[in-house]
Design a protein around this motif. Structure first.
Motif, mmCIF file in Angstrom:
data_model
loop_
_atom_site.group_PDB
_atom_site.id
_atom_site.type_symbol
_atom_site.label_atom_id
_atom_site.label_comp_id
_atom_site.label_asym_id
_atom_site.label_seq_id
_atom_site.Cartn_x
_atom_site.Cartn_y
_atom_site.Cartn_z
ATOM 1 N N ILE A 95 0.854 -1.183 0.000
ATOM 2 C CA ILE A 95 0.000 0.000 0.000
ATOM 3 C C ILE A 95 0.891 1.234 0.000
ATOM 4 C CG2 ILE A 95 -1.775 1.286 1.246
ATOM 5 C CD1 ILE A 95 -2.559 -1.401 2.589
ATOM 6 N N GLY A 96 0.676 2.102 -0.977
ATOM 7 C CA GLY A 96 1.375 3.376 -1.014
ATOM 8 C C GLY A 96 0.494 4.449 -0.394
ATOM 9 N N PHE A 97 1.094 5.314 0.443
ATOM 10 C CA PHE A 97 0.305 6.375 1.057
ATOM 11 C C PHE A 97 1.155 7.631 1.187
ATOM 12 C CE2 PHE A 97 2.527 4.557 4.547
ATOM 13 C CZ PHE A 97 2.617 5.519 5.539
ATOM 14 N N SER A 98 0.484 8.751 1.326
ATOM 15 C CA SER A 98 1.191 10.045 1.331
ATOM 16 C C SER A 98 1.733 10.425 2.695
ATOM 17 C CB SER A 98 0.269 11.144 0.814
ATOM 18 O OG SER A 98 -0.822 11.312 1.700
ATOM 19 N N LEU A 125 3.769 -1.097 3.791
ATOM 20 C CA LEU A 125 3.383 0.296 3.576
ATOM 21 C C LEU A 125 4.570 1.047 2.977
ATOM 22 C CD1 LEU A 125 1.545 1.012 6.941
ATOM 23 C CD2 LEU A 125 0.526 0.446 4.732
ATOM 24 N N GLU A 126 4.272 1.850 1.947
ATOM 25 C CA GLU A 126 5.297 2.678 1.322
ATOM 26 C C GLU A 126 4.834 4.121 1.351
ATOM 27 O OE1 GLU A 126 6.191 1.253 -2.600
ATOM 28 O OE2 GLU A 126 7.219 -0.506 -1.833
ATOM 29 N N GLN A 139 3.841 0.747 -12.351
ATOM 30 C CA GLN A 139 4.938 -0.204 -12.557
ATOM 31 C C GLN A 139 4.709 -1.534 -11.845
ATOM 32 O OE1 GLN A 139 8.135 2.134 -11.003
ATOM 33 N NE2 GLN A 139 8.451 3.265 -12.910
ATOM 34 N N GLY A 140 3.654 -1.604 -11.038
ATOM 35 C CA GLY A 140 3.332 -2.843 -10.334
ATOM 36 C C GLY A 140 4.026 -3.009 -9.007
ATOM 37 N N PHE A 141 4.684 -1.954 -8.500
ATOM 38 C CA PHE A 141 5.361 -2.042 -7.212
ATOM 39 C C PHE A 141 4.392 -1.848 -6.048
ATOM 40 C CE2 PHE A 141 8.979 -0.627 -9.944
ATOM 41 C CZ PHE A 141 9.681 -1.811 -9.878
ATOM 42 N N CYS A 142 3.276 -1.187 -6.286
ATOM 43 C CA CYS A 142 2.224 -1.010 -5.277
ATOM 44 C C CYS A 142 0.956 -1.671 -5.796
ATOM 45 C CB CYS A 142 1.946 0.474 -5.024
ATOM 46 S SG CYS A 142 3.175 1.322 -4.066
ATOM 47 N N ASP A 143 0.210 -2.245 -4.874
ATOM 48 C CA ASP A 143 -1.089 -2.834 -5.252
ATOM 49 C C ASP A 143 -2.197 -1.808 -5.131
ATOM 50 O OD1 ASP A 143 -0.109 -5.559 -5.644
ATOM 51 O OD2 ASP A 143 0.237 -5.521 -3.485
ATOM 52 N N VAL A 144 -2.076 -0.898 -4.158
ATOM 53 C CA VAL A 144 -3.088 0.099 -3.862
ATOM 54 C C VAL A 144 -2.369 1.366 -3.416
ATOM 55 C CG1 VAL A 144 -5.059 0.661 -2.381
ATOM 56 C CG2 VAL A 144 -4.660 -1.695 -3.045
#
Length: 146
Positions: A95-98, A125-126, A139-144
């Motif tokens: 999961i990518g988040f700000s 978490l990223e 690029q497919g590095f994060c799912d959401v």
């Protein structure tokens, strides 16, 4: 020609016994005979000398065995590797988040609820700026991303 027939052939080439191959492959002796006959028709050559007392490879059968054994070994490795990758993909969620205060609160709540349903999933978490998160998602590095 399919891999099952080749696997049956390889087992029979090693055991030189239709009954043992049937037992090893968990099929009937008739199914072994049919698979070998089908393979011989496909290759347009006899692979085994058969008599009531013994089974032996023909020269063509010996060459086919030597050629197919490493191919099937490599095939089995590729299948195993693909399954391992598929399993890890199904058990990883990135999961990518700000990093805003609301994101941290909302994501923690969502993760808590999600783990009740899917405890086997490893969640990563990223924290990136929005533009980087969108690029990583594409690029497919994060799912959401949030």
């Amino acid at each position: 020609m399919n891999t099952d027939k080749i696997k049956i052939f390889l087992d029979l080439a090693e055991s030189l016994n239709f009954s043992r191959t049937a037992q090893n492959m968990n099929i009937t002796q008739s199914a072994v005979s049919q698979s070998i006959s089908s393979l011989e028709r496909y290759l347009n050559t006899k692979l085994f000398y058969r008599s009531r007392k013994e089974v032996n490879l023909t020269p063509a059968g010996q060459l086919f065995y030597q050629g197919m054994q490493p191919v099937i070994t490599q095939f089995n490795k590729a299948v195993t590797h693909a399954r391992e990758v598929a399993q890890s993909v199904n058990t990883l969620l990135t999961i990518g988040f700000s990093g805003s205060g609301y994101d941290r609160y909302a994501i923690n709540q969502l993760i808590h609820e999600y783990r009740k349903v899917r405890p086997e999933v490893n969640i990563f978490l990223e924290n990136y700026d929005h533009r980087t998160m969108v690029a990583r998602l594409k690029q497919g590095f994060c799912d959401v991303i949030s």
